[in-house]
Design an enzyme around this catalytic site. Sequence first.
Site, PDB file in Angstrom:
ATOM      1  N   CYS A  63       0.841  -1.206   0.000  1.00  0.00           N
ATOM      2  CA  CYS A  63       0.000   0.000   0.000  1.00  0.00           C
ATOM      3  C   CYS A  63       0.874   1.252   0.000  1.00  0.00           C
ATOM      4  O   CYS A  63       1.505   1.574   0.999  1.00  0.00           O
ATOM      5  CB  CYS A  63      -0.917  -0.027   1.218  1.00  0.00           C
ATOM      6  N   CYS A  66      -0.106   4.146   2.501  1.00  0.00           N
ATOM      7  CA  CYS A  66       0.109   3.772   3.901  1.00  0.00           C
ATOM      8  C   CYS A  66       1.407   4.366   4.441  1.00  0.00           C
ATOM      9  O   CYS A  66       1.502   4.696   5.623  1.00  0.00           O
ATOM     10  CB  CYS A  66       0.097   2.254   4.060  1.00  0.00           C
TER      11      CYS A  66
END
Length: 139
Positions: A63, A66
């Site tokens: 991700c 993130c």
Amino acid sequence: MTTVVVAIVAALALAALLGWLLTRRSGNLTEVAADPSRTAADTADLGLSTSGPTVVHFSAPWCGPCDRVRRVVDQVCDNMGNVAHVEVDIDANPAAARQFSVLSLPTTLIFDVDGRQRYRSSGVPKAADLRSALEPLLA
């Protein structure tokens, strides 16, 4: 030919509008209503702090956004003293993600000192919004 160009421009405008509508709330912190059915056992495996609020950040190695959330949360937690930060990898702990209905990444939850979830954000929250949500929980 002109009709085709107009149709393409209209399709692009519609796509841009839909994209904006879908992401306009991304990163906004929303207050969570108290859930009396949740117990301390529900959050025991998250490693919440018992001395102050905890920011729980659900992420995954793949991700990209993130990483941005991690930097923002680390910055806010470092400057606020008694605020803990816990990162939960959903690949390693999918049960926690299911338990808290994490449907997209990144998702950030804020818990008070008693282990009650108070705020939730999908997307990258702003540092000022995190500070504003955490300050009353420190009192």
